[in-house]
Scaffold this motif. Structure first.
Motif, PDB file in Angstrom:
ATOM      1  N   UNK A   4      -5.998  -0.676  -5.265  1.00 38.57           N
ATOM      2  CA  UNK A   4      -4.764  -0.935  -5.380  1.00 38.57           C
ATOM      3  C   UNK A   4      -4.377  -2.327  -4.425  1.00 38.57           C
ATOM      4  N   UNK A   5      -3.097  -2.920  -4.923  1.00 39.14           N
ATOM      5  CA  UNK A   5      -2.550  -4.213  -4.265  1.00 39.14           C
ATOM      6  C   UNK A   5      -1.286  -3.949  -3.795  1.00 39.14           C
ATOM      7  N   UNK A   6      -1.095  -4.389  -2.463  1.00 37.84           N
ATOM      8  CA  UNK A   6       0.040  -3.783  -1.927  1.00 37.84           C
ATOM      9  C   UNK A   6       1.230  -4.826  -1.897  1.00 37.84           C
ATOM     10  N   UNK A   7       2.102  -4.405  -2.621  1.00 35.07           N
ATOM     11  CA  UNK A   7       3.426  -5.648  -2.825  1.00 35.07           C
ATOM     12  C   UNK A   7       4.420  -5.359  -1.736  1.00 35.07           C
ATOM     13  N   UNK A   8       4.632  -4.324  -1.294  1.00 36.58           N
ATOM     14  CA  UNK A   8       5.672  -4.058   0.100  1.00 36.58           C
ATOM     15  C   UNK A   8       4.913  -3.585   0.897  1.00 36.58           C
ATOM     16  N   UNK A   9       4.170  -4.278   2.186  1.00 42.24           N
ATOM     17  CA  UNK A   9       3.587  -3.606   3.084  1.00 42.24           C
ATOM     18  C   UNK A   9       4.424  -2.940   4.169  1.00 42.24           C
ATOM     19  N   UNK A  74       5.551   8.713  -4.534  1.00 41.61           N
ATOM     20  CA  UNK A  74       6.628   7.697  -4.973  1.00 41.61           C
ATOM     21  C   UNK A  74       6.712   6.295  -4.131  1.00 41.61           C
ATOM     22  N   UNK A  75       6.387   6.650  -2.980  1.00 45.66           N
ATOM     23  CA  UNK A  75       6.191   5.375  -2.108  1.00 45.66           C
ATOM     24  C   UNK A  75       5.255   4.718  -2.635  1.00 45.66           C
ATOM     25  N   UNK A  76       4.275   5.194  -2.697  1.00 45.02           N
ATOM     26  CA  UNK A  76       2.789   4.474  -2.902  1.00 45.02           C
ATOM     27  C   UNK A  76       3.195   3.768  -4.532  1.00 45.02           C
ATOM     28  N   UNK A  77       3.811   4.339  -5.300  1.00 46.98           N
ATOM     29  CA  UNK A  77       4.020   3.799  -6.591  1.00 46.98           C
ATOM     30  C   UNK A  77       5.131   2.550  -6.482  1.00 46.98           C
TER      31      UNK A  77
END
Length: 91
Positions: A4-9, A74-77
């Motif tokens: 994964x790449x986090x876009x919104x930490x 859904x939060x992860x997505x």
């Protein structure tokens, strides 16, 4: 395995806080937990890698289909770009 790449930490913090309880509920345990990787060969370069071990495939499948965890997924997505793999391991 989760790549994964986090876009919104800030948004992802909920997932980080809540997912361990679901993993434990299904008898899973972290083997690798969100580490940064170093690519040695090839062009696959995950930003962060998570590997979770379950005692049986059925535990992993129950984890993934648990109705109570779907909102958390859904939060992860919404907050990451991710790839999820399920593989049988060594016995």
């Amino acid at each position: 395995m989760l790549d994964l790449s986090v876009n919104d930490f800030e948004g992802f913090k909920q997932y980080i806080a809540e997912i361990p309880a679901f993993i434990a509920r299904h008898s899973g345990k972290y083997i690798v937990r969100g580490v940064q990787t170093t690519t040695i060969e090839g062009d696959w370069a995950p930003e962060r890698l998570v590997i979770i071990e379950f005692p049986e495939r059925e535990n992993a499948e129950a984890f993934l289909s648990d109705p109570e965890i779907q909102e958390l997924f859904k939060v992860r997505h919404a907050t990451t770009t991710s790839r999820l793999l399920l593989a049988d391991g060594c016995t």
